[in-house]
Design a protein around this motif. Structure first.
Motif, PDB file in Angstrom:
ATOM      1  N   ALA A 267       0.809  -1.212   0.000  1.00 28.78           N
ATOM      2  CA  ALA A 267       0.000   0.000   0.000  1.00 28.78           C
ATOM      3  C   ALA A 267       0.846   1.268   0.000  1.00 28.78           C
ATOM      4  N   SER A 268       2.046   1.197   0.571  1.00 33.11           N
ATOM      5  CA  SER A 268       2.798   2.439   0.759  1.00 33.11           C
ATOM      6  C   SER A 268       4.292   2.162   0.807  1.00 33.11           C
ATOM      7  N   LEU A 269       5.059   3.238   0.752  1.00 27.57           N
ATOM      8  CA  LEU A 269       6.502   3.129   0.859  1.00 27.57           C
ATOM      9  C   LEU A 269       6.901   2.573   2.236  1.00 27.57           C
ATOM     10  N   ASP A 270       6.158   2.969   3.276  1.00 31.55           N
ATOM     11  CA  ASP A 270       6.441   2.439   4.613  1.00 31.55           C
ATOM     12  C   ASP A 270       6.330   0.924   4.642  1.00 31.55           C
ATOM     13  N   GLU A 282      16.353   3.714  -4.660  1.00 36.26           N
ATOM     14  CA  GLU A 282      15.336   2.677  -4.867  1.00 36.26           C
ATOM     15  C   GLU A 282      13.972   3.150  -4.372  1.00 36.26           C
ATOM     16  N   MET A 283      13.969   3.947  -3.301  1.00 35.04           N
ATOM     17  CA  MET A 283      12.687   4.475  -2.812  1.00 35.04           C
ATOM     18  C   MET A 283      12.105   5.472  -3.803  1.00 35.04           C
ATOM     19  N   GLU A 284      12.982   6.292  -4.395  1.00 29.27           N
ATOM     20  CA  GLU A 284      12.515   7.215  -5.436  1.00 29.27           C
ATOM     21  C   GLU A 284      11.884   6.454  -6.594  1.00 29.27           C
ATOM     22  N   LEU A 285      12.548   5.365  -6.949  1.00 29.27           N
ATOM     23  CA  LEU A 285      12.075   4.554  -8.070  1.00 29.27           C
ATOM     24  C   LEU A 285      10.727   3.905  -7.728  1.00 29.27           C
ATOM     25  N   LEU A 286      10.614   3.384  -6.501  1.00 23.05           N
ATOM     26  CA  LEU A 286       9.361   2.762  -6.064  1.00 23.05           C
ATOM     27  C   LEU A 286       8.201   3.737  -6.168  1.00 23.05           C
ATOM     28  N   SER A 287       8.439   4.991  -5.752  1.00 27.46           N
ATOM     29  CA  SER A 287       7.332   5.945  -5.710  1.00 27.46           C
ATOM     30  C   SER A 287       7.282   6.840  -6.952  1.00 27.46           C
ATOM     31  N   GLU A 318      16.756 -10.829  -2.719  1.00 27.96           N
ATOM     32  CA  GLU A 318      16.037  -9.618  -3.109  1.00 27.96           C
ATOM     33  C   GLU A 318      14.545  -9.916  -3.184  1.00 27.96           C
ATOM     34  N   LEU A 319      13.749  -8.864  -3.080  1.00 29.38           N
ATOM     35  CA  LEU A 319      12.314  -8.981  -3.316  1.00 29.38           C
ATOM     36  C   LEU A 319      11.933  -8.008  -4.423  1.00 29.38           C
ATOM     37  N   GLY A 320      10.995  -8.423  -5.267  1.00 23.27           N
ATOM     38  CA  GLY A 320      10.445  -7.516  -6.271  1.00 23.27           C
ATOM     39  C   GLY A 320       9.220  -6.852  -5.668  1.00 23.27           C
ATOM     40  N   ILE A 321       9.336  -5.555  -5.389  1.00 21.15           N
ATOM     41  CA  ILE A 321       8.235  -4.859  -4.704  1.00 21.15           C
ATOM     42  C   ILE A 321       7.728  -3.719  -5.580  1.00 21.15           C
ATOM     43  N   MET A 322       6.409  -3.546  -5.633  1.00 17.30           N
ATOM     44  CA  MET A 322       5.855  -2.349  -6.269  1.00 17.30           C
ATOM     45  C   MET A 322       4.810  -1.754  -5.344  1.00 17.30           C
ATOM     46  N   LEU A 323       4.588  -0.474  -5.507  1.00 16.81           N
ATOM     47  CA  LEU A 323       3.538   0.188  -4.743  1.00 16.81           C
ATOM     48  C   LEU A 323       2.225   0.056  -5.509  1.00 16.81           C
ATOM     49  N   ALA A 324       1.111   0.135  -4.759  1.00 14.37           N
ATOM     50  CA  ALA A 324      -0.200   0.220  -5.393  1.00 14.37           C
ATOM     51  C   ALA A 324      -0.124   1.362  -6.392  1.00 14.37           C
ATOM     52  N   ALA A 326      -2.882   1.871  -9.386  1.00 17.10           N
ATOM     53  CA  ALA A 326      -4.218   2.339  -9.777  1.00 17.10           C
ATOM     54  C   ALA A 326      -5.007   2.617  -8.498  1.00 17.10           C
ATOM     55  N   PRO A 327      -5.970   3.560  -8.543  1.00 21.60           N
ATOM     56  CA  PRO A 327      -6.763   3.828  -7.336  1.00 21.60           C
ATOM     57  C   PRO A 327      -7.398   2.560  -6.758  1.00 21.60           C
ATOM     58  N   LEU A 328      -7.809   1.621  -7.628  1.00 19.80           N
ATOM     59  CA  LEU A 328      -8.431   0.389  -7.122  1.00 19.80           C
ATOM     60  C   LEU A 328      -7.464  -0.392  -6.231  1.00 19.80           C
ATOM     61  N   HIS A 329      -6.192  -0.452  -6.621  1.00 16.80           N
ATOM     62  CA  HIS A 329      -5.204  -1.147  -5.783  1.00 16.80           C
ATOM     63  C   HIS A 329      -5.068  -0.445  -4.436  1.00 16.80           C
ATOM     64  N   HIS A 330      -5.029   0.887  -4.466  1.00 19.41           N
ATOM     65  CA  HIS A 330      -4.911   1.646  -3.216  1.00 19.41           C
ATOM     66  C   HIS A 330      -6.107   1.353  -2.309  1.00 19.41           C
ATOM     67  N   ILE A 331      -7.296   1.361  -2.899  1.00 20.78           N
ATOM     68  CA  ILE A 331      -8.512   1.167  -2.097  1.00 20.78           C
ATOM     69  C   ILE A 331      -8.506  -0.227  -1.470  1.00 20.78           C
ATOM     70  N   VAL A 332      -8.171  -1.245  -2.268  1.00 19.51           N
ATOM     71  CA  VAL A 332      -8.196  -2.624  -1.766  1.00 19.51           C
ATOM     72  C   VAL A 332      -7.091  -2.838  -0.723  1.00 19.51           C
ATOM     73  N   LEU A 333      -5.871  -2.361  -1.021  1.00 16.09           N
ATOM     74  CA  LEU A 333      -4.752  -2.630  -0.104  1.00 16.09           C
ATOM     75  C   LEU A 333      -4.893  -1.874   1.214  1.00 16.09           C
TER      76      LEU A 333
END
Ligand code: ZN
Ligand code: ZN
Ligand code: FE
Length: 777
Positions: A267-270, A282-287, A318-324, A326-333
């Protein structure tokens, strides 16, 4: 014109026509230009054309110059100005500045913006209970939302997107027409009253919930350990609770993907920082607005409630991580509160599903619940995969935020060239007038669906660029579907050797001119002598002129393609090359020999001795595989690059010295290339295995050896610029130690950034190379 003309306002002594090329459509460029022109008191107009954005301004010379400077120096966020062409006109006495409805002229070349993740302003609205877009999953504005995945043609206008069937309500239309609004000319603008809707369906396609009612269903399914197929912006994802070993294991079985690591969506960078340990870059890239999957180091001892199941990425540091995104991903997560596995909605090897009916059919038996919506997706745009190497971003898979890629080469050619790529990680690219446009990742061309997606993209990319190709560039491999497509196209065909294309792609990505020593290391590519290449050192004096300066010593792959899936076969090939007739009697104790029964071993020995069904290769990727098998790490692979990846993961600390190897000096091979002989290396590895040296130490020393081979050849070539390219350089340890070693010795290493180093970059290299050889075809 006379300054006494009565219609002309005072000070209007000049008029200019300005054509702005680059990523300028779908980013709010026209309203930005309009506000700026009004601020400078200039008259005129702005519109989108097939070439980019066309502006005419009228006013005093000084103010026009100031306007132009400001426009170039501070374009709207996400815009990327390629070139600006200015032409003088006679003033017409126009008094106002306005935005003209788009015209469809122009000769093509307008870059289309990629899909972008929801922007912070839109997310504020989505989570504001007083906002009319509260919890609305299709909220977007000129700074964010879908583009490439919904565009039917250019200029980019709502009528040419899959949003055309949705009529804007009065509130949305008012925003769309208001130059002060963030949604001024936001083509996919929508709201709960007038826009697309989410529908949740069971496995037989029957709707079980709609609109806002959907979210509790999706969340409950994820909580109860179900696999959910969810339509995103550029395709379907398969989602499940990343903490639950049972559901992740089920997903692996149903998708037939036993080992390859899954990506996570949080859901978030945290949240990302609770699982991984990303650097600032990497945090810049994530967000970033592309919201790619970023490969980041795992956080040691992640707190329990967030611990993910080992099945997600077993063995990987390593882990492959992405942030939510689309708004739908944000709402669900936000509702679930836990990270989910988010993998492409397909069965292994197939392209991602984008069509609802297709998803229900192809993902039947994989997903337990389907989340669909009625905004059609025109072309697949998967999650981009990116990582940071030595502080710089590298794209490993082009998708959201990075496709279509627009690359300025600065080498304008008159021909329009289409590149059809290789076989794995297919992409298509188009070169025209000094610009290269490259498609999103299309998958491996093994399945009929993937070949259809490839053929659509091969038509689609020229259509969007409004260009008709006159030359088609392809791989030399006669059996690739991408080569057959080129041959059957009726266009002039230019074959570009696979590793030459890798080097050309790396050069274009780094804006390099020769001379360059291109180190092209990968699994396999068709050589121009009919053998399989893959451990190549290519000397490029200038683009279009190449010499195979050196290559790794060749060995046989018993069973050909089967060796790709069975590193133990590759290991036998190495042993046979080393011990000849004494094989396998010299090495009965080694793991790959023990991995076959006596009968199979006899057959393999026979074909190796006879040289039948065992093509010769100089592949560096296979050498990595063979070492992984020799030290007992992996005998059979379940995905491309599996064994080599495990060898990288297992590599521990080292002194950097590596194992011995030899460069041929006096007896270069028949093609006049230097041969890099790994014979002493493999012999030393076998000694270490027999003396019980830990696998981690052997793997580390082997990586150091490979980096030292590159340095040795670079020293022999005496060329300062060294381009590191090919799938092997996805190996972070190999890439980083080679860069350090070369830099420490005065060489200037280059690697990939926006163009993938793997076969996803081949189509770019093909068009660059073909464009530099005007005599061919
Ligand atoms: Zn937005
Ligand atoms: Zn509306
Ligand atoms: Fe390759």
């Amino acid at each position: 014109m006379s300054a006494a003309s009565p219609a002309r306002p005072k000070g209007h002594d000049a008029r200019r026509r300005i054509l702005v090329r680059g990523l300028v459509q779908g980013v709010g460029f026209r309203p930005h230009t309009c506000r700026l022109a009004r601020r400078f008191g200039l008259a005129g107009w702005v519109c989108n054309t097939g070439d980019g954005v066309l502006i005419e301004v009228e006013g005093s010379r000084e103010l026009i110059d100031a306007f132009l400077r400001t426009l170039s120096e501070s374009p709207p966020a996400h815009a990327r100005i390629g070139a600006v062409e200015v032409e003088g006109l006679s003033p017409t006495g126009e008094r106002e500045f306005r935005i003209r409805t788009s015209r469809c002229d122009g000769g093509g070349g307008a870059a289309i913006l990629p899909d972008l993740a929801a922007c912070p302003d839109c997310l504020l609205e989505v989570f504001d209970p007083r906002d009319r877009r509260y919890l609305y999953p299709f909220t977007n504005c000129t700074h964010c939302g879908p583009r490439f995945s919904i565009i039917e043609g250019i200029p980019y206008d709502r009528a040419r997107t899959t949003m055309r069937s949705f009529r804007m309500c009065p509130a949305c239309l008012a925003e769309y027409r208001d130059p002060a609004s963030r949604r001024y000319h936001a083509q996919p603008n929508a709201c709960p009253v007038c826009g697309p809707r989410v529908t949740v369906r069971d496995t037989s396609g029957v709707p079980v919930a709609e609109g806002r009612e959907s979210v509790p269903h999706i969340v409950a399914a994820l909580r109860s350990g179900a696999i959910v197929a969810m339509k995103g912006v550029g395709g379907y994802h398969l989602l499940c609770d990343a903490r639950d070993p049972a559901v992740v294991g089920r997903l692996r079985r149903r998708k037939t993907r036993p080992d390859k690591p899954f990506a996570l969506m949080v859901a978030s960078l945290d949240e990302a920082r609770r699982l991984g340990d990303p650097s600032n870059r990497e945090m810049e890239l994530l967000s970033s607005p592309a919201a790619p999957i970023v490969l980041v180091p795992r956080r040691a001892g992640a707190p329990d409630p967030h611990a993910i199941a080992p099945e997600v990425a077993r063995g990987s540091p390593e882990l492959g991580i992405m942030l939510a995104h689309a708004p739908l991903h944000h709402i669900v997560l936000r509702e679930t509160g836990f990270p989910v596995v988010a993998t492409s909605g397909n069965r292994s090897g197939e392209p991602v599903a984008i069509d609802d009916r297709d998803a229900l059919e192809r993902l039947a038996g994989v997903a337990d619940l389907f989340v669909t919506h009625d905004r059609p997706i025109l072309r697949p745009v998967e999650d981009s995969v990116a990582r940071v190497t030595m502080g710089r971003e590298s794209i490993l898979r082009p998708g959201r935020g990075h496709a279509p890629l627009a690359l300025e080469t600065g080498r304008a050619g008159s021909r329009v060239i289409l590149g059809t790529g290789a076989h794995l990680k297919a992409t298509v690219s188009l070169a025209s007038g000094g610009t290269i446009v490259s498609s999103a990742h299309l998958g491996d061309l093994d399945t009929l669906q993937a070949r259809r997606a490839f053929e659509r993209a091969a038509r689609d990319i020229p259509t969007l660029a409004e260009r008709v190709p006159d030359v088609i560039a392809c791989d030399l491999h006669p059996d690739y579907p991408s080569t057959r497509f080129a041959v059957e196209s009726g266009l002039r065909v230019v074959g570009v050797q696979h590793h030459v294309a890798h080097v050309a792609a790396c050069m274009a990505d780094n804006d390099l001119t020769g001379p360059v020593l291109g180190v092209a290391w990968d699994g396999t590519g068709y050589g121009d002598d009919g053998t399989i290449w893959g451990g190549e050192f290519l000397l490029v004096h200038d683009m279009g002129e190449v010499h195979r300066f050196a290559h790794l010593r060749q060995f046989r792959l018993p069973g050909g393609e089967r060796a790709v899936r069975e590193p133990r076969r590759t290991a036998l090939g190495l042993l046979h090359e080393l011990f000849r007739t004494a094989f396998p009697d010299e090495a009965p104790d080694l793991a790959p020999v023990g991995a076959f029964d006596g009968e199979a071993l006899a057959v393999l020995r026979a074909i190796l001795d006879a040289g039948t069904h065992s093509p010769r290769t100089s592949s560096a990727g296979r050498l990595f595989d063979g070492i992984a098998a020799l030290i007992g790490l992996r005998q059979v692979s379940t995905f491309e690059g599996h064994a080599a990846l495990e060898l990288e993961w297992c590599a521990g600390a080292s002194d950097g010295e590596g194992y011995p190897f030899r460069l041929s000096g006096d007896e270069p091979d028949a093609g006049n290339s230097i041969v890099v002989d790994w014979g002493p290396t493999v012999a030393a590895v076998i000694d270490d295995v027999r003396s019980g040296t830990p696998a981690g130490s052997i793997a580390a020393a082997f990586h150091d050896t490979m980096a030292r081979m590159i340095l040795a050849v670079a020293e022999r070539a005496g060329i300062r610029q060294v381009a590191l390219t090919g799938g092997c350089f996805q190996n972070r340890r190999l890439l980083e130690s080679t860069i350090r070693l070369l830099r420490a010795t005065g060489f200037e290493p280059f690697w990939h950034h926006r163009v993938p180093c793997n076969d996803g970059g081949i189509s770019v290299g093909q068009v660059v190379w073909a464009a530099s050889r005007p005599g061919e075809g």
